[in-house]
Motif scaffolding. Sequence first.
Motif, PDB file in Angstrom:
ATOM      1  N   ARG A  85      -8.732  14.907 -15.858  1.00  0.00           N
ATOM      2  CA  ARG A  85      -7.597  14.955 -14.947  1.00  0.00           C
ATOM      3  C   ARG A  85      -7.060  13.550 -14.664  1.00  0.00           C
ATOM      4  O   ARG A  85      -7.757  12.543 -14.862  1.00  0.00           O
ATOM      5  CB  ARG A  85      -7.982  15.610 -13.617  1.00  0.00           C
ATOM      6  CG  ARG A  85      -8.367  17.068 -13.701  1.00  0.00           C
ATOM      7  CD  ARG A  85      -8.380  17.680 -12.304  1.00  0.00           C
ATOM      8  NE  ARG A  85      -7.049  17.729 -11.733  1.00  0.00           N
ATOM      9  CZ  ARG A  85      -6.786  17.948 -10.434  1.00  0.00           C
ATOM     10  NH1 ARG A  85      -7.793  18.117  -9.585  1.00  0.00           N
ATOM     11  NH2 ARG A  85      -5.558  17.983  -9.990  1.00  0.00           N
ATOM     12  N   ASP A  86      -5.839  13.522 -14.169  1.00  0.00           N
ATOM     13  CA  ASP A  86      -5.284  12.257 -13.692  1.00  0.00           C
ATOM     14  C   ASP A  86      -6.050  11.860 -12.423  1.00  0.00           C
ATOM     15  O   ASP A  86      -6.178  12.677 -11.502  1.00  0.00           O
ATOM     16  CB  ASP A  86      -3.800  12.431 -13.375  1.00  0.00           C
ATOM     17  CG  ASP A  86      -3.193  11.169 -12.802  1.00  0.00           C
ATOM     18  OD1 ASP A  86      -2.915  10.249 -13.578  1.00  0.00           O
ATOM     19  OD2 ASP A  86      -3.039  11.105 -11.566  1.00  0.00           O
ATOM     20  N   PRO A  87      -6.579  10.629 -12.346  1.00  0.00           N
ATOM     21  CA  PRO A  87      -7.383  10.231 -11.181  1.00  0.00           C
ATOM     22  C   PRO A  87      -6.667  10.396  -9.843  1.00  0.00           C
ATOM     23  O   PRO A  87      -7.275  10.835  -8.864  1.00  0.00           O
ATOM     24  CB  PRO A  87      -7.696   8.758 -11.464  1.00  0.00           C
ATOM     25  CG  PRO A  87      -7.656   8.647 -12.946  1.00  0.00           C
ATOM     26  CD  PRO A  87      -6.560   9.579 -13.380  1.00  0.00           C
ATOM     27  N   ALA A  88      -5.375  10.044  -9.794  1.00  0.00           N
ATOM     28  CA  ALA A  88      -4.636  10.162  -8.534  1.00  0.00           C
ATOM     29  C   ALA A  88      -4.569  11.620  -8.080  1.00  0.00           C
ATOM     30  O   ALA A  88      -4.793  11.929  -6.903  1.00  0.00           O
ATOM     31  CB  ALA A  88      -3.228   9.585  -8.683  1.00  0.00           C
ATOM     32  N   ASP A  89      -4.264  12.515  -9.015  1.00  0.00           N
ATOM     33  CA  ASP A  89      -4.186  13.943  -8.685  1.00  0.00           C
ATOM     34  C   ASP A  89      -5.557  14.477  -8.258  1.00  0.00           C
ATOM     35  O   ASP A  89      -5.674  15.214  -7.276  1.00  0.00           O
ATOM     36  CB  ASP A  89      -3.696  14.745  -9.893  1.00  0.00           C
ATOM     37  CG  ASP A  89      -2.232  14.484 -10.206  1.00  0.00           C
ATOM     38  OD1 ASP A  89      -1.503  13.992  -9.321  1.00  0.00           O
ATOM     39  OD2 ASP A  89      -1.821  14.762 -11.353  1.00  0.00           O
ATOM     40  N   GLY A 149      -9.518   2.211 -17.620  1.00  0.00           N
ATOM     41  CA  GLY A 149      -8.452   1.463 -16.969  1.00  0.00           C
ATOM     42  C   GLY A 149      -7.547   2.303 -16.104  1.00  0.00           C
ATOM     43  O   GLY A 149      -6.476   1.859 -15.690  1.00  0.00           O
ATOM     44  N   ARG A 150      -8.014   3.518 -15.773  1.00  0.00           N
ATOM     45  CA  ARG A 150      -7.191   4.414 -14.948  1.00  0.00           C
ATOM     46  C   ARG A 150      -7.557   4.325 -13.469  1.00  0.00           C
ATOM     47  O   ARG A 150      -6.943   4.994 -12.641  1.00  0.00           O
ATOM     48  CB  ARG A 150      -7.333   5.850 -15.444  1.00  0.00           C
ATOM     49  CG  ARG A 150      -6.804   6.052 -16.860  1.00  0.00           C
ATOM     50  CD  ARG A 150      -6.614   7.514 -17.170  1.00  0.00           C
ATOM     51  NE  ARG A 150      -7.879   8.212 -17.320  1.00  0.00           N
ATOM     52  CZ  ARG A 150      -8.023   9.530 -17.133  1.00  0.00           C
ATOM     53  NH1 ARG A 150      -6.998  10.265 -16.747  1.00  0.00           N
ATOM     54  NH2 ARG A 150      -9.206  10.093 -17.318  1.00  0.00           N
ATOM     55  N   MET A 151      -8.562   3.521 -13.168  1.00  0.00           N
ATOM     56  CA  MET A 151      -8.993   3.329 -11.789  1.00  0.00           C
ATOM     57  C   MET A 151      -9.507   1.904 -11.647  1.00  0.00           C
ATOM     58  O   MET A 151     -10.139   1.365 -12.566  1.00  0.00           O
ATOM     59  CB  MET A 151     -10.095   4.344 -11.438  1.00  0.00           C
ATOM     60  CG  MET A 151     -10.597   4.280 -10.010  1.00  0.00           C
ATOM     61  SD  MET A 151     -11.759   5.650  -9.659  1.00  0.00           S
ATOM     62  CE  MET A 151     -12.275   5.205  -7.996  1.00  0.00           C
ATOM     63  N   ILE A 198      -5.567   9.107   4.356  1.00  0.00           N
ATOM     64  CA  ILE A 198      -6.725   8.769   3.518  1.00  0.00           C
ATOM     65  C   ILE A 198      -6.291   8.580   2.068  1.00  0.00           C
ATOM     66  O   ILE A 198      -6.700   7.628   1.391  1.00  0.00           O
ATOM     67  CB  ILE A 198      -7.815   9.847   3.629  1.00  0.00           C
ATOM     68  CG1 ILE A 198      -8.396   9.871   5.041  1.00  0.00           C
ATOM     69  CG2 ILE A 198      -8.927   9.615   2.604  1.00  0.00           C
ATOM     70  CD1 ILE A 198      -9.268  11.081   5.332  1.00  0.00           C
ATOM     71  N   VAL A 199      -5.439   9.484   1.598  1.00  0.00           N
ATOM     72  CA  VAL A 199      -4.984   9.395   0.208  1.00  0.00           C
ATOM     73  C   VAL A 199      -4.161   8.131  -0.023  1.00  0.00           C
ATOM     74  O   VAL A 199      -4.368   7.400  -0.998  1.00  0.00           O
ATOM     75  CB  VAL A 199      -4.177  10.658  -0.174  1.00  0.00           C
ATOM     76  CG1 VAL A 199      -3.440  10.458  -1.493  1.00  0.00           C
ATOM     77  CG2 VAL A 199      -5.098  11.866  -0.261  1.00  0.00           C
ATOM     78  N   ASN A 200      -3.231   7.852   0.884  1.00  0.00           N
ATOM     79  CA  ASN A 200      -2.342   6.699   0.687  1.00  0.00           C
ATOM     80  C   ASN A 200      -3.053   5.364   0.841  1.00  0.00           C
ATOM     81  O   ASN A 200      -2.671   4.381   0.199  1.00  0.00           O
ATOM     82  CB  ASN A 200      -1.172   6.768   1.671  1.00  0.00           C
ATOM     83  CG  ASN A 200      -0.157   7.812   1.282  1.00  0.00           C
ATOM     84  OD1 ASN A 200       0.005   8.123   0.111  1.00  0.00           O
ATOM     85  ND2 ASN A 200       0.512   8.387   2.259  1.00  0.00           N
ATOM     86  N   SER A 201      -4.095   5.322   1.686  1.00  0.00           N
ATOM     87  CA  SER A 201      -4.772   4.048   1.922  1.00  0.00           C
ATOM     88  C   SER A 201      -5.997   3.879   1.030  1.00  0.00           C
ATOM     89  O   SER A 201      -6.055   2.959   0.196  1.00  0.00           O
ATOM     90  CB  SER A 201      -5.170   3.912   3.392  1.00  0.00           C
ATOM     91  OG  SER A 201      -5.970   5.013   3.806  1.00  0.00           O
ATOM     92  N   ILE A 207      -6.062   3.163  -7.438  1.00  0.00           N
ATOM     93  CA  ILE A 207      -5.318   3.658  -8.595  1.00  0.00           C
ATOM     94  C   ILE A 207      -4.288   2.598  -8.994  1.00  0.00           C
ATOM     95  O   ILE A 207      -3.380   2.295  -8.216  1.00  0.00           O
ATOM     96  CB  ILE A 207      -4.613   4.998  -8.302  1.00  0.00           C
ATOM     97  CG1 ILE A 207      -5.625   6.028  -7.778  1.00  0.00           C
ATOM     98  CG2 ILE A 207      -3.908   5.504  -9.546  1.00  0.00           C
ATOM     99  CD1 ILE A 207      -6.729   6.377  -8.750  1.00  0.00           C
ATOM    100  N   PRO A 208      -4.387   2.017 -10.167  1.00  0.00           N
ATOM    101  CA  PRO A 208      -3.452   0.976 -10.586  1.00  0.00           C
ATOM    102  C   PRO A 208      -2.006   1.457 -10.606  1.00  0.00           C
ATOM    103  O   PRO A 208      -1.702   2.537 -11.113  1.00  0.00           O
ATOM    104  CB  PRO A 208      -3.923   0.640 -12.008  1.00  0.00           C
ATOM    105  CG  PRO A 208      -5.321   1.135 -12.101  1.00  0.00           C
ATOM    106  CD  PRO A 208      -5.376   2.335 -11.201  1.00  0.00           C
ATOM    107  N   SER A 209      -1.141   0.660  -9.993  1.00  0.00           N
ATOM    108  CA  SER A 209       0.308   0.928 -10.000  1.00  0.00           C
ATOM    109  C   SER A 209       0.637   2.344  -9.580  1.00  0.00           C
ATOM    110  O   SER A 209       1.456   3.019 -10.190  1.00  0.00           O
ATOM    111  CB  SER A 209       0.880   0.657 -11.398  1.00  0.00           C
ATOM    112  OG  SER A 209       0.595  -0.635 -11.810  1.00  0.00           O
ATOM    113  N   CYS A 210      -0.059   2.820  -8.554  1.00  0.00           N
ATOM    114  CA  CYS A 210       0.145   4.196  -8.097  1.00  0.00           C
ATOM    115  C   CYS A 210       1.138   4.218  -6.946  1.00  0.00           C
ATOM    116  O   CYS A 210       0.929   3.552  -5.940  1.00  0.00           O
ATOM    117  CB  CYS A 210      -1.165   4.826  -7.661  1.00  0.00           C
ATOM    118  SG  CYS A 210      -1.036   6.591  -7.308  1.00  0.00           S
ATOM    119  N   SER A 211       2.217   4.964  -7.090  1.00  0.00           N
ATOM    120  CA  SER A 211       3.213   5.058  -6.034  1.00  0.00           C
ATOM    121  C   SER A 211       2.813   6.092  -5.008  1.00  0.00           C
ATOM    122  O   SER A 211       2.027   6.988  -5.282  1.00  0.00           O
ATOM    123  CB  SER A 211       4.580   5.437  -6.624  1.00  0.00           C
ATOM    124  OG  SER A 211       4.559   6.765  -7.092  1.00  0.00           O
TER     125      SER A 211
END
Length: 216
Positions: A85-89, A149-151, A198-201, A207-211
């Motif tokens: 899975r995508d780490p951010a998701d 390199g995804r985290m 919690i997710v945003n901070s 997460i690199p370059s995660c908006s």
Amino acid sequence: MPRTAERLDEKIRARNIRIILDVATEVFSRKGFDGTRIAEIAELSKLPKANIYYYFSSKQEIYSTIIAHLIAGWDDALSKLRADRDPADALRDYVRAKLEYTRGNPRESRLFASEIIQGARFLSESDRAHMRAATDKYVAVLDQWMQEGRMVTINARHFFIMLWGATQFYSDFEPLACDALHRKTISAEDYHVAAETIVNSIVGGVIPSCSTDKLL
């Protein structure tokens, strides 16, 4: 025994077990293991004491059953974390699932916190081994994301401890959380805002370059 009678018996059994566990969770969460008596569980369940022993061999078996249910809920939340899975998701879904379980089962959470504070005397070695194995399994997932390199490279075990603390605080230390939020009780909206925060901070920081849009 006729099939209809069997189904009725199973239904009564399931109902009584559900009632016993619900009452026991409430009493254990307030009084701890030592302060809880089978007689009180029976009285509050409106069942004869003999019925309690019919379904459970001991007070410890009731206690262990409640803890096992909690661990299963945590396992379900952790299952969101898959290497494909995508780490951010995945991390966003984990935080939300963990908070949702905490919100729906605050007494179980407080019971477990009390058990740990008192030295985990009645937490079985099999339960502890299971939780260690689960931690190892999902630490490996985070480590794989880092290698790919995804985290951001961090200590995954400390990261989990930080997430556990953040998601459990709202139930385990509810009076303090209420004071901080100027609330009498914590609402579903508060849990929603907690998840976003919690997710945003915490998650957003690894997460690199995660908006923000990606996380939400």
